[in-house]
Design an enzyme around this catalytic site. Structure first.
Site, PDB file in Angstrom:
ATOM      1  N   HIS A  83      37.462  41.675  44.697  1.00  0.00           N
ATOM      2  CA  HIS A  83      37.591  42.178  43.612  1.00  0.00           C
ATOM      3  C   HIS A  83      38.100  41.101  42.415  1.00  0.00           C
ATOM      4  O   HIS A  83      37.437  40.412  41.462  1.00  0.00           O
ATOM      5  CB  HIS A  83      38.419  43.407  43.397  1.00  0.00           C
ATOM      6  N   THR A  84      39.263  41.202  42.495  1.00  0.00           N
ATOM      7  CA  THR A  84      40.239  40.152  41.477  1.00  0.00           C
ATOM      8  C   THR A  84      39.291  39.913  40.503  1.00  0.00           C
ATOM      9  O   THR A  84      39.043  38.582  40.372  1.00  0.00           O
ATOM     10  CB  THR A  84      40.811  38.957  42.402  1.00  0.00           C
ATOM     11  N   SER A  85      39.020  40.510  39.411  1.00  0.00           N
ATOM     12  CA  SER A  85      38.429  39.995  38.288  1.00  0.00           C
ATOM     13  C   SER A  85      39.472  39.122  37.593  1.00  0.00           C
ATOM     14  O   SER A  85      40.619  39.020  37.598  1.00  0.00           O
ATOM     15  CB  SER A  85      37.831  41.178  37.528  1.00  0.00           C
ATOM     16  N   MET A 116      43.794  43.259  46.989  1.00  0.00           N
ATOM     17  CA  MET A 116      43.134  42.106  46.261  1.00  0.00           C
ATOM     18  C   MET A 116      42.216  42.705  44.979  1.00  0.00           C
ATOM     19  O   MET A 116      41.249  42.029  44.448  1.00  0.00           O
ATOM     20  CB  MET A 116      42.253  41.514  47.039  1.00  0.00           C
ATOM     21  N   TRP A 137      45.637  43.322  35.932  1.00  0.00           N
ATOM     22  CA  TRP A 137      46.222  42.060  35.246  1.00  0.00           C
ATOM     23  C   TRP A 137      47.124  42.244  34.402  1.00  0.00           C
ATOM     24  O   TRP A 137      46.672  41.944  33.516  1.00  0.00           O
ATOM     25  CB  TRP A 137      44.595  41.398  35.186  1.00  0.00           C
TER      26      TRP A 137
END
Lengths: 278, 218
Positions: A53-55, A156, A160
């Site tokens: 994921h972690t965009s 993960m 943000w």
């Protein structure tokens, strides 16, 4: 004998819409000329593998500042959300109230902050519906957000954001910070983003316990001014919010003054006589 | 330093059509004007020179599409469907905010997979005319006017200088037409014709400006 050199496949007709082969050729050539363009999206999973994921953040806010003062807690932030280098939304609200006790301010990805706002609205909605006289305290909101941010970090797939949580309940002021990986701590004055580098030294020098509202606001405005001078992603249009015994309130956006008329600024450094410097 | 947003003109996947685009929406007193260019490009080839990037979501709610043509077509199909179901359940016309929120939910929950920049605009009985922008990532912001797509970068200065609050219907239409024409003149990924949709309490009016009758350029 056929020639060994390759010729591109001809379209079936010279006029009219392109054939699939024609379009495929163009995109094949495109892919060849831009090797850094991957054929899949930024975080495509391996075939049959786990999803990453972690965009990356797209629409972002910059610093948030917070201080405790005589009547409670004050937060401040500018009203800019940037799209990379573009100052896209110049009227974005990055400070929000959570019930009558708590304020939350966010830097980082704005869509994730909007999601956090919905989660917090659910909590205040529950408080209202229970109607038992108890509302979540700022410290509870802070701990809740820490848990959420840390759990997302473990998956993960972070939200943000860099959050400041401030509030006043039962005579006690509260100020804490939670970042996108779940790091959480409390203090008398805090700043996120660029503010951590530029505003904290000012706050360390000038903050006193029990400052009056006017003094506290002036201190925050001075920090926001320095941030506007030195942070590419900052704006001189700002909001201030306070949490006191009377409740929580976020101001309308307003413009802060800036000084560009110092004599040393007006000196032209690019003259022939000078050293050619800036 | 933060990475720059992906270039909208470059397709996300091989062979995919991208709407390198200029889209715009502007509120006026009593409604909304929405406009777009008509170029759909695959790399440097123009796959469709007369496409319609202003998709109807409901009678008085439209959506401008930019980014991946496939992604935005899929999103508009889903939003149209959900909005129709919602209208049946609630028994009245939907609000623009509802349509925008549906688009935002899809864009946000699938932010890793989608490349879509959306402007939702229309008229409803609650707010009159309103414009919502949903850029990459799934943020949703209500604005007096909005621009989007790769061509929008060339006209930020122009729209900042020319926009004024409380424009009339005609002024808003001219503002949108002129801005899009200027973007089309300079952005290689925008061009063709301008499609304009004006929405107010009485319904919608579509206008077609041919590529040789643009207010500026090409």
């Amino acid at each position: 004998r056929t020639s060994t050199s390759r010729t591109p496949p001809r379209p079936r007709s010279t006029a009219g819409p392109p054939t699939t082969a024609h379009v495929r050729l163009f995109t094949f050539l495109l892919a060849m000329s831009f090797p850094w363009e991957t054929s899949a999206g930024a975080n495509a999973p391996a075939a049959g593998g786990p999803h990453q994921h972690t965009s990356r953040p797209i629409v972002t806010g910059t610093s948030v500042l917070g201080i405790k003062y005589r009547d409670g807690v004050m937060l401040a932030a500018d009203t800019l959300c940037s799209y990379g280098t573009l100052a896209m939304f110049k009227d974005a609200k990055r400070l929000t109230t959570v019930g009558d006790n708590t304020l939350v301010g966010a830097g980082g990805e704005y869509s994730d902050f909007q999601k956090i706002q919905h989660m917090l609205e659910d909590i205040t909605g529950d408080d209202r519906n229970y109607d038992d006289g108890y509302n979540h305290s700022p410290s509870e909101i802070y701990h809740y957000l820490r848990a959420v941010m840390y759990q997302r970090r473990n998956k993960m797939n972070p939200l943000w954001n860099n959050l400041l949580i401030g509030g006043f309940k039962d005579g006690e002021a509260f100020l804490g910070s939670v970042d996108m990986i779940g790091t959480a701590f409390t203090d008398d004055f805090l700043a996120t983003g660029f503010g951590a580098h530029l505003a904290l030294p000012i706050l360390r020098k000038r903050w006193q316990p029990d400052m009056e509202e006017g003094e506290a606001r002036e201190l925050l405005e001075d920090c926001l001014r320095v941030l506007f001078y030195r942070d590419c992603r900052a704006l001189n249009k700002v909001q201030v919010a306070k949490a006191t015994a009377e409740g929580t309130i976020v101001s309308d956006p307003y413009t802060i003054s800036t000084n560009w008329s110092s004599a040393s600024f007006m000196q032209n450094a690019g003259n022939l006589q000078g050293d050619g410097g800036w | 330093p933060p990475p720059l947003p992906r270039d909208m003109a470059t397709p996300a996947r091989d062979g995919e059509a991208a709407t390198g685009t200029t889209i715009m929406a502007c509120c006026f007193d009593g409604g909304v004007v929405m406009g777009a260019d008509s170029r759909v490009s695959t790399g440097t080839y123009i796959a469709n020179r007369v496409s319609d990037k202003v998709a109807a979501l409901h009678d008085s709610i439209f959506m401008c599409r930019s980014g991946s043509a496939a992604d935005t077509q899929a999103i508009s199909d889903y939003v149209r469907y959900y909005l129709a179901a919602h209208t049946t359940e609630v028994g009245r016309a939907p609000t623009v905010k509802t349509a925008a929120t549906l688009a935002r939910r899809i864009a946000y929950e699938n932010k890793d997979q989608l490349l879509a920049g959306i402007i939702v605009g229309g008229w409803d009985a609650v707010q009159g005319g309103s414009v919502y922008v949903v850029p990459l990532g799934g943020t949703m912001m209500q604005m007096p006017f909005a621009i989007g797509g790769s061509g929008s970068t060339y006209i930020y200065g122009h729209v900042d200088a020319q926009f004024k609050e409380g424009m009339s219907r005609q002024e808003a239409q001219n503002f949108v037409k002129k801005s899009i024409a200027h973007a089309m003149a300079r952005d290689g990924s925008s061009g063709g014709i301008i499609r304009l949709v004006t929405i107010d309490a009485n319904g919608t009016e579509r206008e077609y400006i041919p590529g040789d009758e643009l207010p500026y350029g090409p």
